[in-house]
Design a protein around this motif. Structure first.
Motif, short mmCIF file in Angstrom:
data_model
loop_
_atom_site.label_atom_id
_atom_site.label_comp_id
_atom_site.label_asym_id
_atom_site.label_seq_id
_atom_site.Cartn_x
_atom_site.Cartn_y
_atom_site.Cartn_z
N ASN A 50 1.97 14.55 9.21
CA ASN A 50 3.04 15.40 7.81
C ASN A 50 4.10 15.10 8.75
O ASN A 50 4.17 15.65 9.72
N CYS A 51 5.07 13.62 8.49
CA CYS A 51 6.32 13.90 8.73
C CYS A 51 7.29 14.49 8.32
O CYS A 51 8.81 13.85 8.50
N LEU A 52 7.28 15.22 7.12
CA LEU A 52 8.05 16.37 6.41
C LEU A 52 9.03 16.97 7.07
O LEU A 52 8.23 18.02 8.11
N ASP A 62 0.82 -1.11 0.25
CA ASP A 62 -0.05 0.18 -0.15
C ASP A 62 0.80 1.15 0.01
O ASP A 62 0.02 2.32 -0.32
N ASP A 63 2.27 1.30 -0.04
CA ASP A 63 2.59 2.43 0.55
C ASP A 63 3.21 2.84 -0.76
O ASP A 63 3.25 1.89 -1.52
N LEU A 64 3.35 4.01 -1.11
CA LEU A 64 3.77 5.05 -2.81
C LEU A 64 4.95 5.67 -2.74
O LEU A 64 5.39 6.00 -1.62
N GLU A 65 5.87 5.17 -3.62
CA GLU A 65 6.99 6.31 -3.72
C GLU A 65 6.72 7.12 -4.61
O GLU A 65 5.99 7.25 -5.56
N LEU A 66 6.43 8.41 -3.95
CA LEU A 66 6.08 9.85 -4.40
C LEU A 66 6.97 10.79 -4.64
O LEU A 66 7.93 10.58 -3.23
N PRO A 67 7.12 11.23 -5.67
CA PRO A 67 7.75 13.10 -5.67
C PRO A 67 7.03 14.12 -4.89
O PRO A 67 6.16 14.55 -5.43
N ILE A 68 6.78 13.72 -3.30
CA ILE A 68 5.91 14.87 -2.16
C ILE A 68 5.56 15.21 -2.45
O ILE A 68 4.76 16.72 -2.84
N MET A 69 7.24 16.78 -2.14
CA MET A 69 7.60 17.81 -2.34
C MET A 69 7.24 18.45 -3.76
O MET A 69 6.36 19.78 -4.21
N SER A 73 18.06 20.11 0.25
CA SER A 73 17.15 20.57 0.80
C SER A 73 16.85 22.47 1.27
O SER A 73 17.23 22.62 1.31
N ASP A 74 15.29 22.72 1.49
CA ASP A 74 14.85 23.85 2.00
C ASP A 74 14.11 24.16 2.72
O ASP A 74 12.75 23.19 1.94
N THR A 75 14.45 24.70 3.75
CA THR A 75 13.33 24.32 5.16
C THR A 75 12.10 25.29 4.59
O THR A 75 10.68 24.80 4.65
N ASP A 104 6.07 25.89 1.90
CA ASP A 104 5.30 25.82 1.41
C ASP A 104 3.75 24.81 0.82
O ASP A 104 3.45 24.79 -0.12
N PHE A 105 4.89 23.92 1.16
CA PHE A 105 4.19 22.35 0.90
C PHE A 105 3.37 22.38 2.17
O PHE A 105 1.88 22.08 1.23
N VAL A 106 3.22 22.97 3.32
CA VAL A 106 1.85 23.20 3.89
C VAL A 106 0.56 23.90 3.55
O VAL A 106 -0.55 23.93 3.49
#
Length: 441
Positions: free
Chosen positions: A77-79, A49-56, A88-90, A96-98
């Motif tokens: 959300n554990c990112l 069921d787990d997914l590899e996705l470019p979530i960002m 890496s961009d805080t 921005d993702f939130v």
């Protein structure tokens, strides 16, 4: 009375220290979990069921479709990233993702509870990009009107070790200690199992007013210091009576400079400017509202670390954690220096070794130049995190090639008084060790 249906849970950042544990723990509790991460191949317990996705890289529409198509009821959300650097961009990860995630939840048309992992402390004390962007995300979530729980754990202790938690284990296993000021830093650790239990408690409850919008500090109630946490690990490792060398402040600051430098090469060192800044300010929180609402009694540091002592695997990891950095650095410098010396400093002597054995100049000179440049390239490849594995494999093959080639064409070099070729064997073994310990998690 009908029983409340169990929601499907989407865990973002399922390959991380917290996300990986939460994904597996909630699955063991019977929840339907979909873990999402950029890469899941190396994580234990991966489910179909787990997914590899470019979530960002996912936009609002893609996030909304993911939530809608998978019938998600809870998002965890554990990112997070500690410091800005290559890849890496805080601001992008924490803020921005939130923004996109909140819009995606709205557009999905589903009733979703967002559980967001943040950090404790007061906004007035935030100084780093890490803490300020984490706090911006909290404000965005609180103002969104979406049902949410902002969980603010302090120092998280998990069965796995990564980053700061790995660093503390290394200090506990080795005869080194932090300066007194750093040791006295306020710490209120929390076991990752308590975080997972809190998320399970929230997921099992309907979206009622009492839990529709909560912000909780997650940590043990009894105050501890950073030194106290390290001492607890020392008891587990059996090094409590070991004499220790207190690291001077300038050496710690030098480690920060080195950590920031290798961070630009892709290595995620736990000793970086953000980590030390957050450590030195110290953080206190108040877990009483969390404990009162959930009834969870947080584990104390001695219960989290364990009373039975560390396993031999734990001890090996802790002892090798800092040595691994020295191995990588020494191998990179070894290859670069050997190539540079042969090419720029001792090139006539290098070619003389070949011409004295009958090799013509037209072949010996370019051969010596090419092999010297190859050595420098291997060192450069090892120095960058994303190419280190390729560089180490190349180094092993080239070193074996040198040994074999000399055995065939210049066997007298094996009798050279300083034993340069003989010493190549241990270098190959060291590269193999570096290759086998390259993974961070």
């Amino acid at each position: 009375m009908n029983e409340q249906p169990t929601p499907r849970i989407l865990v973002l950042g399922a390959s991380g220290l917290i996300g990986g544990f939460v994904t597996n723990d909630l699955r063991r509790r019977g929840f339907t979990i979909i873990g999402v991460a950029r890469s899941l191949a190396d994580r234990q317990g991966v489910s179909p069921d787990d997914l590899e996705l470019p979530i960002m890289a996912m936009d609002v529409a893609a996030l909304a479709e993911l939530i809608r198509s998978r019938e998600i009821g809870v998002i965890v959300n554990c990112l997070g990233v500690l410091q800005d650097g290559p890849g890496s961009d805080t601001g992008a990860v924490h803020r921005d993702f939130v923004v996109r995630l909140l819009s995606g939840i709205r557009e999905s048309g589903r009733a979703v509870r967002l559980v967001h992992i943040s950090i404790p402390g007061n906004a007035a004390d935030d100084r780093t990009a890490f803490s300020t962007t984490k706090r911006e995300a909290e404000r965005l979530i609180a103002a969104s009107g979406i049902p949410h729980a902002i969980l603010r754990p302090d120092f998280v202790i998990a069965p796995a070790a990564y980053g700061g938690s790995a660093m503390l284990r290394a200090l506990a296993a080795l005869p080194f200690d932090l300066p007194a000021k750093e040791r006295a830093t306020p710490f209120q650790p929390v076991g990752v199992a308590d975080i997972a239990a809190t998320i399970a408690w929230l997921a099992a409850r309907p979206l009622e007013e009492s839990t529709k919008a909560v912000t909780w500090d997650l940590m043990q109630a009894e105050p501890v210091t950073l030194g106290g946490v390290i001492d607890r690990f020392r008891l587990a490792f059996g090094t409590a009576r070991q004499k220790r060398i207190i690291l001077p402040k300038f050496l710690l600051d030098l480690g920060v400079v080195a950590g920031d430098f290798v961070g630009r090469l892709g290595w995620l060192s736990p000793i970086r400017s953000t980590a030390i800044a957050e450590l030195r300010r110290g953080i206190r929180g108040d877990p009483r509202s969390w404990i009162a609402a959930t009834g969870i009694k947080p584990l104390r540091i001695d219960e989290v670390v364990g009373r039975s002592g560390a396993s031999i695997q734990d001890k090996w990891f802790a002892r090798l954690y800092l040595v691994k950095a020295l191995i990588i650095a020494s191998l990179a410098l070894f290859w670069i220096a050997s190539g540079f010396i042969a090419l720029a400093i001792s090139f006539p002597a290098t070619t003389a070794i070949l011409t004295s054995r009958g090799w013509p100049d037209w072949f010996a000179v370019p051969f010596a130049a090419i092999t010297s440049l190859m050595d420098i390239s291997i060192g450069g490849l090892i120095g960058f995190r994303h190419t280190a594995a390729f560089g180490l494999v190349a180094g092993i093959l080239v070193a074996l090639g040198y040994m074999g080639g000399c055995a065939v064409f210049t066997p007298d070099l094996w009798r050279e008084p300083l034993g340069a070729l003989v010493k190549t064997g241990p270098a190959i073994v060291l590269m193999l060790v570096a290759l086998l310990t390259l993974d961070n998690r």
